[in-house]
Design a protein around this motif. Structure first.
Motif, PDB file in Angstrom:
ATOM      1  N   PRO A  70       0.791  -1.224   0.000  1.00  0.00           N
ATOM      2  CA  PRO A  70       0.000   0.000   0.000  1.00  0.00           C
ATOM      3  C   PRO A  70       0.826   1.277   0.000  1.00  0.00           C
ATOM      4  O   PRO A  70       2.049   1.262   0.116  1.00  0.00           O
ATOM      5  CB  PRO A  70      -0.823  -0.118   1.292  1.00  0.00           C
ATOM      6  CG  PRO A  70      -0.089  -1.074   2.133  1.00  0.00           C
ATOM      7  CD  PRO A  70       0.700  -1.975   1.228  1.00  0.00           C
ATOM      8  N   HIS A  71       0.099   2.385  -0.122  1.00  0.00           N
ATOM      9  CA  HIS A  71       0.664   3.729  -0.025  1.00  0.00           C
ATOM     10  C   HIS A  71       1.742   3.994  -1.062  1.00  0.00           C
ATOM     11  O   HIS A  71       2.784   4.553  -0.757  1.00  0.00           O
ATOM     12  CB  HIS A  71       1.187   3.987   1.397  1.00  0.00           C
ATOM     13  CG  HIS A  71       0.144   3.713   2.434  1.00  0.00           C
ATOM     14  ND1 HIS A  71       0.424   3.468   3.753  1.00  0.00           N
ATOM     15  CD2 HIS A  71      -1.204   3.622   2.335  1.00  0.00           C
ATOM     16  CE1 HIS A  71      -0.701   3.238   4.401  1.00  0.00           C
ATOM     17  NE2 HIS A  71      -1.698   3.323   3.573  1.00  0.00           N
ATOM     18  N   GLY A  72       1.485   3.562  -2.289  1.00  0.00           N
ATOM     19  CA  GLY A  72       2.362   3.910  -3.403  1.00  0.00           C
ATOM     20  C   GLY A  72       3.611   3.082  -3.547  1.00  0.00           C
ATOM     21  O   GLY A  72       4.434   3.340  -4.424  1.00  0.00           O
ATOM     22  N   GLY A  95      -4.278   2.936  -8.501  1.00  0.00           N
ATOM     23  CA  GLY A  95      -5.094   4.111  -8.793  1.00  0.00           C
ATOM     24  C   GLY A  95      -4.237   5.368  -8.851  1.00  0.00           C
ATOM     25  O   GLY A  95      -3.028   5.332  -8.611  1.00  0.00           O
ATOM     26  N   ASP A  96      -4.906   6.508  -9.158  1.00  0.00           N
ATOM     27  CA  ASP A  96      -4.135   7.746  -9.319  1.00  0.00           C
ATOM     28  C   ASP A  96      -3.619   8.281  -7.988  1.00  0.00           C
ATOM     29  O   ASP A  96      -2.533   8.835  -7.927  1.00  0.00           O
ATOM     30  CB  ASP A  96      -4.947   8.816 -10.065  1.00  0.00           C
ATOM     31  CG  ASP A  96      -6.389   8.834  -9.645  1.00  0.00           C
ATOM     32  OD1 ASP A  96      -6.659   9.065  -8.461  1.00  0.00           O
ATOM     33  OD2 ASP A  96      -7.254   8.586 -10.492  1.00  0.00           O
ATOM     34  N   GLY A  97      -4.390   8.106  -6.908  1.00  0.00           N
ATOM     35  CA  GLY A  97      -3.897   8.536  -5.598  1.00  0.00           C
ATOM     36  C   GLY A  97      -2.663   7.731  -5.235  1.00  0.00           C
ATOM     37  O   GLY A  97      -1.663   8.270  -4.759  1.00  0.00           O
ATOM     38  N   TYR A 127      -9.846  10.386  -5.532  1.00  0.00           N
ATOM     39  CA  TYR A 127      -9.602   9.313  -4.566  1.00  0.00           C
ATOM     40  C   TYR A 127     -10.943   8.614  -4.335  1.00  0.00           C
ATOM     41  O   TYR A 127     -11.849   9.202  -3.745  1.00  0.00           O
ATOM     42  CB  TYR A 127      -9.106   9.884  -3.236  1.00  0.00           C
ATOM     43  CG  TYR A 127      -7.669  10.324  -3.200  1.00  0.00           C
ATOM     44  CD1 TYR A 127      -6.938  10.562  -4.353  1.00  0.00           C
ATOM     45  CD2 TYR A 127      -7.027  10.503  -1.984  1.00  0.00           C
ATOM     46  CE1 TYR A 127      -5.613  10.968  -4.302  1.00  0.00           C
ATOM     47  CE2 TYR A 127      -5.701  10.914  -1.917  1.00  0.00           C
ATOM     48  CZ  TYR A 127      -5.001  11.152  -3.085  1.00  0.00           C
ATOM     49  OH  TYR A 127      -3.698  11.558  -3.019  1.00  0.00           O
ATOM     50  N   GLY A 128     -11.053   7.379  -4.774  1.00  0.00           N
ATOM     51  CA  GLY A 128     -12.334   6.676  -4.659  1.00  0.00           C
ATOM     52  C   GLY A 128     -12.592   6.168  -3.253  1.00  0.00           C
ATOM     53  O   GLY A 128     -13.557   6.548  -2.589  1.00  0.00           O
ATOM     54  N   MET A 129     -11.693   5.328  -2.773  1.00  0.00           N
ATOM     55  CA  MET A 129     -11.945   4.585  -1.536  1.00  0.00           C
ATOM     56  C   MET A 129     -12.240   5.476  -0.325  1.00  0.00           C
ATOM     57  O   MET A 129     -13.087   5.167   0.504  1.00  0.00           O
ATOM     58  CB  MET A 129     -10.724   3.719  -1.212  1.00  0.00           C
ATOM     59  CG  MET A 129     -10.876   2.942   0.074  1.00  0.00           C
ATOM     60  SD  MET A 129      -9.308   2.233   0.526  1.00  0.00           S
ATOM     61  CE  MET A 129      -9.739   0.518   0.605  1.00  0.00           C
ATOM     62  N   THR A 130     -11.526   6.605  -0.242  1.00  0.00           N
ATOM     63  CA  THR A 130     -11.610   7.398   0.984  1.00  0.00           C
ATOM     64  C   THR A 130     -12.654   8.505   0.920  1.00  0.00           C
ATOM     65  O   THR A 130     -12.694   9.362   1.792  1.00  0.00           O
ATOM     66  CB  THR A 130     -10.228   7.979   1.325  1.00  0.00           C
ATOM     67  OG1 THR A 130      -9.668   8.504   0.121  1.00  0.00           O
ATOM     68  CG2 THR A 130      -9.317   6.922   1.885  1.00  0.00           C
TER      69      THR A 130
HETATM   70  C1  TPP Z   1       0.041   8.637   2.858  1.00  0.00           C
HETATM   71  C2  TPP Z   1      -1.407   8.292   2.835  1.00  0.00           C
HETATM   72  N1  TPP Z   1      -2.297   9.240   2.542  1.00  0.00           N
HETATM   73  C3  TPP Z   1      -3.594   8.936   2.472  1.00  0.00           C
HETATM   74  C4  TPP Z   1      -4.042   7.637   2.709  1.00  0.00           C
HETATM   75  C5  TPP Z   1      -5.466   7.253   2.682  1.00  0.00           C
HETATM   76  N2  TPP Z   1      -5.866   6.580   1.461  1.00  0.00           N
HETATM   77  C6  TPP Z   1      -6.121   5.257   1.381  1.00  0.00           C
HETATM   78  S1  TPP Z   1      -6.779   4.822  -0.113  1.00  0.00           S
HETATM   79  C7  TPP Z   1      -6.675   6.411  -0.642  1.00  0.00           C
HETATM   80  C8  TPP Z   1      -7.203   6.836  -1.972  1.00  0.00           C
HETATM   81  C9  TPP Z   1      -6.663   6.063  -3.079  1.00  0.00           C
HETATM   82  O1  TPP Z   1      -7.210   6.564  -4.243  1.00  0.00           O
HETATM   83  P1  TPP Z   1      -6.805   6.004  -5.658  1.00  0.00           P
HETATM   84  O2  TPP Z   1      -5.399   5.551  -5.643  1.00  0.00           O
HETATM   85  O3  TPP Z   1      -7.147   7.057  -6.654  1.00  0.00           O
HETATM   86  O4  TPP Z   1      -7.693   4.697  -5.813  1.00  0.00           O
HETATM   87  P2  TPP Z   1      -9.266   4.528  -5.987  1.00  0.00           P
HETATM   88  O5  TPP Z   1      -9.797   4.319  -4.601  1.00  0.00           O
HETATM   89  O6  TPP Z   1      -9.786   5.774  -6.661  1.00  0.00           O
HETATM   90  O7  TPP Z   1      -9.413   3.318  -6.839  1.00  0.00           O
HETATM   91  C10 TPP Z   1      -6.160   7.241   0.335  1.00  0.00           C
HETATM   92  C11 TPP Z   1      -6.012   8.707   0.218  1.00  0.00           C
HETATM   93  C12 TPP Z   1      -3.106   6.696   3.015  1.00  0.00           C
HETATM   94  N3  TPP Z   1      -3.489   5.454   3.231  1.00  0.00           N
HETATM   95  N4  TPP Z   1      -1.799   7.037   3.092  1.00  0.00           N
END
Ligand code: TPP
Ligand code: SF4
Length: 251
Positions: A70-72, A95-97, A127-130
């Protein structure tokens, strides 16, 4: 009466019901990836690395070995896996986030190093999930929970164009942007995904396919409106096309 099967579920899908919202494109893209894996005959040696975000449970839906980074960090983990076991096929689904905010560094450097991995990048501009916060890919003027008056360049910066950034990096072997809101686009996207895997299988370099996708839930639209919005708004900001192709003809 006899029935003839015209379509079968790919073996690389587990058969678990998708938990995505109605009209979300994550499921379509999962199915296309699974079809490509079946076609290439690589299911037994393919590993999926899932991200943070709605597709965090991707490993549940694929009949593959997999993990979550997770987290990139998906591309860092994928790099380690591939370097330890070059005989395996490794792909990330992000995802883009995940890919273009928290994981910007991992994305750029894995691409630049020409890691022999494949990335499927779902750009739904939010950001979809959050709960619908602004993403790096959110369009100018677009309202999100963290840009309630609409994104402005002055306040939040411009939307990030991942393909246009990565195309300058020499390690990239295949790079394309596509969408899946019409049957024709679905067929085209399948071809792009196959080529991104071939970049890895032929040992040419890093492969990434960006798919412009819907998030009807956080866009506040029904599935049909969301599908139309991809064409009306997203494609203008994010032109479709192949940016890098060092793979050549498929076979
Ligand atoms: C450093 C950090 N910031 C924020 C989060 C909270 N977080 C979990 S999922 C998510 C959104 C992910 O969005 P995206 O990658 O666009 O995927 P989608 O849900 O749109 O498919 C976030 C902000 C986190 N886990 N860690
Ligand atoms: S919140 Fe958006 S991205 Fe997540 S499953 Fe629902 S429609 Fe898809």
């Amino acid at each position: 009466m006899e029935y003839k099967a015209v379509y079968k579920m790919p073996k690389a899908l587990s058969g678990k019901l998708f938990t995505y919202c109605p009209g979300c494109h994550h499921g379509i893209v999962h199915r296309l990836i699974a079809e490509v894996i079946d076609e290439l005959g690589i299911r037994e040696r393919t590993i999926v690395v899932a991200p943070v975000g709605c597709s965090v449970f991707a490993y549940e839906f694929f009949e593959l070995d997999g993990t979550v980074a997770p987290h990139g960090r998906a591309l860092a983990v994928a790099t380690g896996m591939k370097r330890a076991r070059p005989d395996l096929v490794v792909f990330t689904y992000q995802g883009d986030g995940d890919l273009a905010a928290i994981g910007t560094a991992e994305t750029i450097h894995a691409a630049n190093r020409g890691e022999r991995v494949t990335t499927i990048f779902i750009n739904n501009a939010i950001y979809g999930m959050t709960g619908g916060q602004m993403a790096p890919t959110t369009l100018l003027g677009m309202k999100t929970t963290t840009s309630p008056y609409g994104r402005t360049a002055e306040r939040e910066g411009y939307p990030i164009h991942v393909c246009e950034v990565l195309k300058e990096l020499k390690g990239v072997a295949y790079l394309a942007r596509t969408k899946v809101n019409t049957p024709k686009d679905v067929i085209n996207t399948r071809k792009h995904i196959k080529k991104a895997f071939l970049a890895q299988l032929k040992d040419v370099g890093f492969g990434l396919v960006e798919v412009l996708s819907t998030c009807p839930t956080n866009w506040g639209m029904d599935p049909l409106q969301a599908g139309r919005w991809v064409d009306e708004s997203m494609v203008k900001e994010y032109p479709l096309g192949v940016f890098v192709d060092k793979v050549g003809e498929e076979k």
